[in-house]
Design a protein around this motif. Structure first.
Motif, mmCIF file in Angstrom:
data_model
loop_
_atom_site.group_PDB
_atom_site.id
_atom_site.type_symbol
_atom_site.label_atom_id
_atom_site.label_comp_id
_atom_site.label_asym_id
_atom_site.label_seq_id
_atom_site.Cartn_x
_atom_site.Cartn_y
_atom_site.Cartn_z
ATOM 1 N N VAL A 66 -1.501 -6.667 12.185
ATOM 2 C CA VAL A 66 -0.628 -6.101 11.148
ATOM 3 C C VAL A 66 -0.095 -4.749 11.604
ATOM 4 O O VAL A 66 1.100 -4.462 11.463
ATOM 5 C CB VAL A 66 -1.371 -5.988 9.797
ATOM 6 C CG1 VAL A 66 -0.539 -5.216 8.780
ATOM 7 C CG2 VAL A 66 -1.705 -7.373 9.265
ATOM 8 N N SER A 70 3.734 -5.978 12.011
ATOM 9 C CA SER A 70 4.357 -6.129 10.701
ATOM 10 C C SER A 70 5.689 -5.382 10.622
ATOM 11 O O SER A 70 5.753 -4.178 10.877
ATOM 12 C CB SER A 70 3.437 -5.617 9.594
ATOM 13 O OG SER A 70 4.093 -5.746 8.346
ATOM 14 N N VAL A 72 7.188 -4.962 7.833
ATOM 15 C CA VAL A 72 7.235 -4.427 6.474
ATOM 16 C C VAL A 72 6.238 -3.281 6.354
ATOM 17 O O VAL A 72 5.120 -3.370 6.845
ATOM 18 C CB VAL A 72 6.914 -5.542 5.443
ATOM 19 C CG1 VAL A 72 7.006 -5.024 4.026
ATOM 20 C CG2 VAL A 72 7.841 -6.727 5.650
ATOM 21 N N PRO A 75 2.290 -3.602 4.197
ATOM 22 C CA PRO A 75 1.111 -4.137 4.891
ATOM 23 C C PRO A 75 0.560 -3.166 5.944
ATOM 24 O O PRO A 75 -0.656 -3.081 6.131
ATOM 25 C CB PRO A 75 1.620 -5.427 5.542
ATOM 26 C CG PRO A 75 2.802 -5.815 4.734
ATOM 27 C CD PRO A 75 3.422 -4.526 4.272
ATOM 28 N N VAL A 76 1.436 -2.428 6.593
ATOM 29 C CA VAL A 76 0.993 -1.456 7.595
ATOM 30 C C VAL A 76 0.230 -0.316 6.925
ATOM 31 O O VAL A 76 -0.802 0.131 7.428
ATOM 32 C CB VAL A 76 2.188 -0.921 8.419
ATOM 33 C CG1 VAL A 76 1.751 0.195 9.357
ATOM 34 C CG2 VAL A 76 2.843 -2.050 9.196
#
Length: 137
Positions: A66, A70, A72, A75-76
């Motif tokens: 992630v 990721s 987005v 999520p990080v």
């Protein structure tokens, strides 16, 4: 776009992610090494050894994925927060081990690293904790 002020944070994220990935892969290859590490550190009363040895490697690998992949932001942010908590826990465990004289190998990187816990281990974990804080920033 990366700016000069974000480069250190990106490097912190990369360091934490790569550390988690390497650690997770090493632990997944040999789950028994995690059991041994838990026993060496005297954590078997608080950690269900078999479950931890099967879940922890994949948790580290997923966090790393992630953090690295990721597209987005949310999520990080969540993964970096979990990595920060994990690094804090690892640092406390190592400090406790040194304070109580439990210096047998932590197997932090699976059976690939069964060196005794030392001040170097604590310094490494503090550095990773600071990198995780930078990654979460």
């Amino acid at each position: 776009m990366l700016t000069v002020s974000t480069v250190p944070l990106v490097l912190c994220t990369a360091l934490v992610a790569l550390t988690l990935l390497i650690s997770g892969i090493a632990k997944a290859k040999d789950p028994q090494s995690t059991v041994t590490g838990i026993q060496n550190l005297g954590l078997e009363k608080i950690a269900p050894t078999r479950a931890v040895s099967l879940i922890l490697p994949w948790f580290e690998i997923v966090l790393a994925a992630v953090l690295l992949l990721s597209p987005v932001r949310l999520p990080v942010v969540i993964a970096s927060g979990l990595a920060l908590i994990l690094m804090l826990f690892y640092t406390v465990v190592i400090a406790r081990a040194l304070a109580t004289g439990r210096t047998a190998g932590c197997n932090c990187f699976g059976s690939e690293s069964n060196a005794p816990v030392s001040r170097y281990t604590l310094v490494r974990n503090v550095a990773l904790l600071l990198a995780a804080a930078g990654a979460h920033a």
